[in-house]
Motif scaffolding. Structure first.
Motif, PDB file in Angstrom:
ATOM      1  N   UNK A  76       1.047  22.574  -6.491  1.00 50.28           N
ATOM      2  CA  UNK A  76       2.495  22.569  -6.728  1.00 50.28           C
ATOM      3  C   UNK A  76       3.237  21.660  -5.766  1.00 50.28           C
ATOM      4  N   UNK A  77       2.549  20.759  -5.114  1.00 51.56           N
ATOM      5  CA  UNK A  77       3.194  19.854  -4.168  1.00 51.56           C
ATOM      6  C   UNK A  77       3.723  18.633  -4.910  1.00 51.56           C
ATOM      7  N   UNK A  78       5.030  18.396  -4.818  1.00 54.85           N
ATOM      8  CA  UNK A  78       5.650  17.271  -5.509  1.00 54.85           C
ATOM      9  C   UNK A  78       5.635  16.038  -4.612  1.00 54.85           C
ATOM     10  N   UNK A  79       5.776  14.875  -5.227  1.00 54.58           N
ATOM     11  CA  UNK A  79       5.714  13.619  -4.485  1.00 54.58           C
ATOM     12  C   UNK A  79       6.839  13.479  -3.454  1.00 54.58           C
ATOM     13  N   UNK A  80       8.098  13.826  -3.769  1.00 52.47           N
ATOM     14  CA  UNK A  80       9.136  13.729  -2.728  1.00 52.47           C
ATOM     15  C   UNK A  80       8.827  14.562  -1.490  1.00 52.47           C
ATOM     16  N   UNK A  81       8.210  15.738  -1.676  1.00 55.34           N
ATOM     17  CA  UNK A  81       7.843  16.548  -0.516  1.00 55.34           C
ATOM     18  C   UNK A  81       6.756  15.863   0.295  1.00 55.34           C
ATOM     19  N   UNK A  82       5.812  15.232  -0.367  1.00 54.08           N
ATOM     20  CA  UNK A  82       4.749  14.520   0.340  1.00 54.08           C
ATOM     21  C   UNK A  82       5.320  13.343   1.124  1.00 54.08           C
ATOM     22  N   UNK A  83       6.329  12.694   0.573  1.00 58.82           N
ATOM     23  CA  UNK A  83       7.006  11.613   1.294  1.00 58.82           C
ATOM     24  C   UNK A  83       7.671  12.155   2.552  1.00 58.82           C
ATOM     25  N   UNK A  84       8.351  13.297   2.437  1.00 60.18           N
ATOM     26  CA  UNK A  84       8.980  13.912   3.601  1.00 60.18           C
ATOM     27  C   UNK A  84       7.932  14.298   4.648  1.00 60.18           C
ATOM     28  N   UNK A  85       6.782  14.782   4.193  1.00 64.18           N
ATOM     29  CA  UNK A  85       5.711  15.136   5.126  1.00 64.18           C
ATOM     30  C   UNK A  85       5.228  13.913   5.890  1.00 64.18           C
ATOM     31  N   UNK A  86       5.069  12.804   5.188  1.00 61.80           N
ATOM     32  CA  UNK A  86       4.650  11.560   5.836  1.00 61.80           C
ATOM     33  C   UNK A  86       5.685  11.108   6.866  1.00 61.80           C
ATOM     34  N   UNK A  87       6.956  11.246   6.528  1.00 61.78           N
ATOM     35  CA  UNK A  87       8.013  10.834   7.459  1.00 61.78           C
ATOM     36  C   UNK A  87       8.012  11.720   8.706  1.00 61.78           C
ATOM     37  N   UNK A  88       7.792  13.016   8.515  1.00 66.20           N
ATOM     38  CA  UNK A  88       7.739  13.916   9.669  1.00 66.20           C
ATOM     39  C   UNK A  88       6.553  13.608  10.570  1.00 66.20           C
ATOM     40  N   UNK A  89       5.522  13.014  10.011  1.00 67.98           N
ATOM     41  CA  UNK A  89       4.350  12.613  10.787  1.00 67.98           C
ATOM     42  C   UNK A  89       4.480  11.178  11.322  1.00 67.98           C
ATOM     43  N   UNK A  90       5.655  10.583  11.131  1.00 68.79           N
ATOM     44  CA  UNK A  90       5.946   9.211  11.568  1.00 68.79           C
ATOM     45  C   UNK A  90       5.042   8.187  10.873  1.00 68.79           C
ATOM     46  N   UNK A  91       4.554   8.531   9.701  1.00 66.76           N
ATOM     47  CA  UNK A  91       3.771   7.598   8.903  1.00 66.76           C
ATOM     48  C   UNK A  91       4.721   6.930   7.905  1.00 66.76           C
ATOM     49  N   UNK A  92       5.570   6.037   8.420  1.00 67.89           N
ATOM     50  CA  UNK A  92       6.600   5.431   7.586  1.00 67.89           C
ATOM     51  C   UNK A  92       6.007   4.523   6.508  1.00 67.89           C
ATOM     52  N   UNK A  93       4.964   3.804   6.844  1.00 63.08           N
ATOM     53  CA  UNK A  93       4.354   2.914   5.865  1.00 63.08           C
ATOM     54  C   UNK A  93       3.695   3.703   4.742  1.00 63.08           C
ATOM     55  N   UNK A  94       3.048   4.800   5.093  1.00 63.99           N
ATOM     56  CA  UNK A  94       2.459   5.647   4.061  1.00 63.99           C
ATOM     57  C   UNK A  94       3.517   6.250   3.152  1.00 63.99           C
ATOM     58  N   UNK A  95       4.654   6.661   3.735  1.00 63.45           N
ATOM     59  CA  UNK A  95       5.746   7.231   2.938  1.00 63.45           C
ATOM     60  C   UNK A  95       6.324   6.198   1.981  1.00 63.45           C
ATOM     61  N   UNK A  96       6.545   4.969   2.477  1.00 63.84           N
ATOM     62  CA  UNK A  96       7.099   3.932   1.616  1.00 63.84           C
ATOM     63  C   UNK A  96       6.097   3.497   0.546  1.00 63.84           C
ATOM     64  N   UNK A  97       4.801   3.583   0.839  1.00 64.17           N
ATOM     65  CA  UNK A  97       3.797   3.238  -0.169  1.00 64.17           C
ATOM     66  C   UNK A  97       3.859   4.217  -1.338  1.00 64.17           C
ATOM     67  N   UNK A  98       3.960   5.509  -1.038  1.00 70.93           N
ATOM     68  CA  UNK A  98       4.087   6.514  -2.102  1.00 70.93           C
ATOM     69  C   UNK A  98       5.395   6.311  -2.855  1.00 70.93           C
ATOM     70  N   UNK A  99       6.465   6.035  -2.118  1.00 69.50           N
ATOM     71  CA  UNK A  99       7.762   5.813  -2.751  1.00 69.50           C
ATOM     72  C   UNK A  99       7.739   4.577  -3.635  1.00 69.50           C
ATOM     73  N   UNK A 100       7.005   3.549  -3.223  1.00 70.64           N
ATOM     74  CA  UNK A 100       6.938   2.319  -4.006  1.00 70.64           C
ATOM     75  C   UNK A 100       6.287   2.571  -5.364  1.00 70.64           C
ATOM     76  N   UNK A 101       5.225   3.335  -5.389  1.00 69.83           N
ATOM     77  CA  UNK A 101       4.570   3.648  -6.666  1.00 69.83           C
ATOM     78  C   UNK A 101       5.521   4.428  -7.577  1.00 69.83           C
ATOM     79  N   UNK A 102       6.236   5.392  -7.014  1.00 70.64           N
ATOM     80  CA  UNK A 102       7.202   6.145  -7.813  1.00 70.64           C
ATOM     81  C   UNK A 102       8.321   5.248  -8.318  1.00 70.64           C
TER      82      UNK A 102
END
Length: 285
Positions: free
Chosen positions: A234-260
């Motif tokens: 039940x984990x949605x993509x926006x939540x996963x992006x927020x998780x990446x940002x909280x982990x300071x993985x900005x590039x990983x967050x933007x990569x997921x956002x780019x696909x969306x």
């Protein structure tokens, strides 16, 4: 000379009180660049810091793919439900008079005004196993909260106004004379709706569907509580992006956002194409 007429050209036409085309177009492009294009370009620029292997590994991770699937499927299902029931609600509000009509009409806009977090908490409290509705569904084997069904219900809640408010003005502008003439000529009401009314409603229905679908893909506040946030389930993509940002993985967050972003753009492009085809068919038909 008396009785003579002078040719009217562009120089003799009265000037409009509105700004000229050049100024308006320049302001429009500038505003879109500041508000839309530059932030979206930032997603591409930040993602470019990843190598192709890193990017591919990030966006094809099993957990990320599962979040994509949940986000897009639930958003699509919610938009389809809103497409049907939004049309029914708009039809009732336009074609019938009844006590409390203005109150119901104002309630349609409630998801716009209500903070999404409040909506998420309220829906979770109602559909939880010990909630008012959830406790009655639980003995039947139907679990809503912390399942994709709960996510879909939350997206239906926030997406309904997009369809209703898009279809409602078109229904108000439709003349009833054509419908009444078709009925008098012997056409059944269903055939009248299918052949006369529905072709006029297809473009606004597609627009409402696109708006509800796009809102559902990126929705976070109303979904994060009722989803349960279980990875792979039940984990949605926006939540996963927020998780990446909280982990300071900005590039990983933007990569997921780019696909969306790319997937949403392609889907909206397809819907706009279908809307254009529908408009063209109505005009030529």
């Amino acid at each position: 000379m008396k009785g003579s007429t002078l040719p009217i050209n562009a120089k003799t036409k009265p000037r409009s009180i509105l700004p000229g085309f050049g100024i308006s177009l320049g302001f429009t492009i500038f505003y879109l660049c500041i508000i839309v294009l530059i932030p979206l370009a930032g997603v591409f620029i930040k993602t470019s810091g990843l190598s192709w292997d890193q990017f591919w590994h990030t966006v094809t991770n099993a957990r990320v793919v599962a979040s994509y699937r949940i986000s897009f499927i639930t958003a699509f299902a919610a938009a389809i439900v809103n497409l049907v029931f939004g049309l029914i609600i708009a039809w009732v509000l336009v074609r019938y008079r009844f006590p409390g009509k203005k109150l119901i009409d104002s309630l349609v806009d409630l998801p716009f005004a209500l903070p999404t977090a409040v909506a998420g908490i309220a829906l979770t409290a109602i559909y939880a196993p010990n909630g008012w509705i959830g406790s009655r569904l639980e003995p039947l084997g139907i679990k809503v909260a912390f399942t994709p069904l709960g996510i879909t219900i939350a997206l239906i809640f926030i997406g309904l106004p997009f369809v209703v408010r898009t279809v409602q003005p078109v229904l108000q502008d439709l003349e009833k004379d054509t419908e009444e003439a078709a009925v008098m000529l012997g056409a059944f009401r269903w055939r009248t709706f299918r052949r006369i009314i529905l072709p006029e409603l297809i473009p606004p229905l597609l627009t409402g569907f696109a708006l509800a679908f796009a809102r559902g893909i990126g929705e976070y506040g109303s979904v994060v509580f009722i989803s349960g946030n279980m990875p792979m389930k039940t984990e949605i993509a926006p939540l996963l992006i927020m998780t990446k940002l909280e982990q300071y993985d900005y590039k990983g967050a933007t990569a997921i956002a780019l696909v969306m972003l790319v997937a949403s753009f392609l889907l909206l492009l397809l819907i706009n194409y279908l809307q254009w085809r529908s408009n063209r068919r109505v005009v030529t038909g």
